[in-house]
Enzyme design. Sequence first.
Site, PDB file in Angstrom:
ATOM      1  N   CYS A  50      -0.499   4.319   2.489  1.00 43.49           N
ATOM      2  CA  CYS A  50      -0.542   4.134   3.748  1.00 43.49           C
ATOM      3  C   CYS A  50      -0.062   2.782   4.236  1.00 43.49           C
ATOM      4  O   CYS A  50       1.173   2.607   4.040  1.00 43.49           O
ATOM      5  CB  CYS A  50      -1.785   4.490   4.570  1.00 43.49           C
ATOM      6  SG  CYS A  50      -3.227   3.628   3.814  1.00 43.49           S
ATOM      7  N   SER A  51      -0.704   1.713   4.497  1.00 47.55           N
ATOM      8  CA  SER A  51      -0.521   0.594   4.980  1.00 47.55           C
ATOM      9  C   SER A  51      -1.660  -0.285   5.190  1.00 47.55           C
ATOM     10  O   SER A  51      -1.531  -1.172   5.765  1.00 47.55           O
ATOM     11  CB  SER A  51       0.370   0.652   6.288  1.00 47.55           C
ATOM     12  OG  SER A  51      -0.518   1.057   7.356  1.00 47.55           O
ATOM     13  N   CYS A  52      -2.526  -0.302   4.119  1.00 48.94           N
ATOM     14  CA  CYS A  52      -3.758  -1.128   4.024  1.00 48.94           C
ATOM     15  C   CYS A  52      -3.224  -2.659   4.031  1.00 48.94           C
ATOM     16  O   CYS A  52      -2.159  -2.897   3.366  1.00 48.94           O
ATOM     17  CB  CYS A  52      -4.557  -0.828   2.647  1.00 48.94           C
ATOM     18  SG  CYS A  52      -5.169   0.840   3.058  1.00 48.94           S
ATOM     19  N   CYS A  95       0.865  -1.149  -0.068  1.00 45.87           N
ATOM     20  CA  CYS A  95      -0.145  -0.051  -0.249  1.00 45.87           C
ATOM     21  C   CYS A  95       0.879   1.266   0.023  1.00 45.87           C
ATOM     22  O   CYS A  95       1.533   1.356   0.946  1.00 45.87           O
ATOM     23  CB  CYS A  95      -0.735  -0.138   1.319  1.00 45.87           C
ATOM     24  SG  CYS A  95      -1.915   1.579   1.288  1.00 45.87           S
TER      25      CYS A  95
END
Lengths: 208, 100
Positions: free
Chosen positions: A119-121, A116
């Site tokens: 962000c950090s999905c 991602c």
Amino acid sequence: MTQDHHAHHHDHSHDPIEAPDTSNSDTALLADALRLVLIEKGGFSAQDVQDQLTLMEGRSDRNGAAMIARAWVDADYKAALLANGKEAAKTLGHDTKGTPLVVLENTEDVHNVVVCTLCSCYPVTLLGPSPEWYKSKAYRGRVVRDPRSVLREFGTDIGNGREVRVHDSTADMRYMILPKRPPETDHLSEAELAALVTRNGLIGVTEL
Amino acid sequence: MAVRFTTGDRVTVRDLEAEEGLRGHMRAPVYCRGMTGEIERLCGTFGNPETLAYGGDGQPAQPLYRVRFQQSQLWPDYTGPTRDSIEIEVYQHWLKAAQP
């Protein structure tokens, strides 16, 4: 960390991208202060925080691993998993809370890897809390433009005859990889197969 | 919002920041703007994050697609095989039909 930390010989594996300790960062201190204020004002209780942490820690990559092992032994489940990951997760008792899950199959022709960049999905229910490196700018920035080098740093050398396909999880989907079943595993039970499935394999940075 | 594209369609990612002065929360990564790829699948219709991010209702909801790009198009200095690809989720209002 000493300068020669990586100069010594070691045979243990570790994630190649290291993230700094941020526990004393301004952001962490701000989050701590905000939490304390919200508890003091009655927004939620300290117990609520603990309960949520317990819930978070109960989420594990063993959930995803069980789905993969089932797909390896059950062709119908595999088809269902590739067609609709969210529903297939539910049949094994894992509720992704409405978030669609796209499952991507690694084959002799294609190797898939997930990131991602925004962000950090990450499918926390099925993979557990994401590793620090997954959230690092180094991984997010590099794997989209030089995936083969990043994969090599994880010990994964994809031959030029196979396509490397990166999946940038930028919006409403979450992703999990269906790794290739390791060779010579015909004699293993479903539970034994699940034990072979690693978190990094489910992200696609390693093969099994 | 009506679904405009289908699997296999060639689409170009718009740059709403440059074209319309859009600011704030945007999900289309800068590195794919202006790039042409192929619709891999329609994911469904979802609230628009550009207003959801600010407490809005996300309406009109937008069809969301997975778009496949060639790595060698995105990165001129890409050293891997030309068949290497990347798939990115892009909302419909960021997409236009590619010039033939």
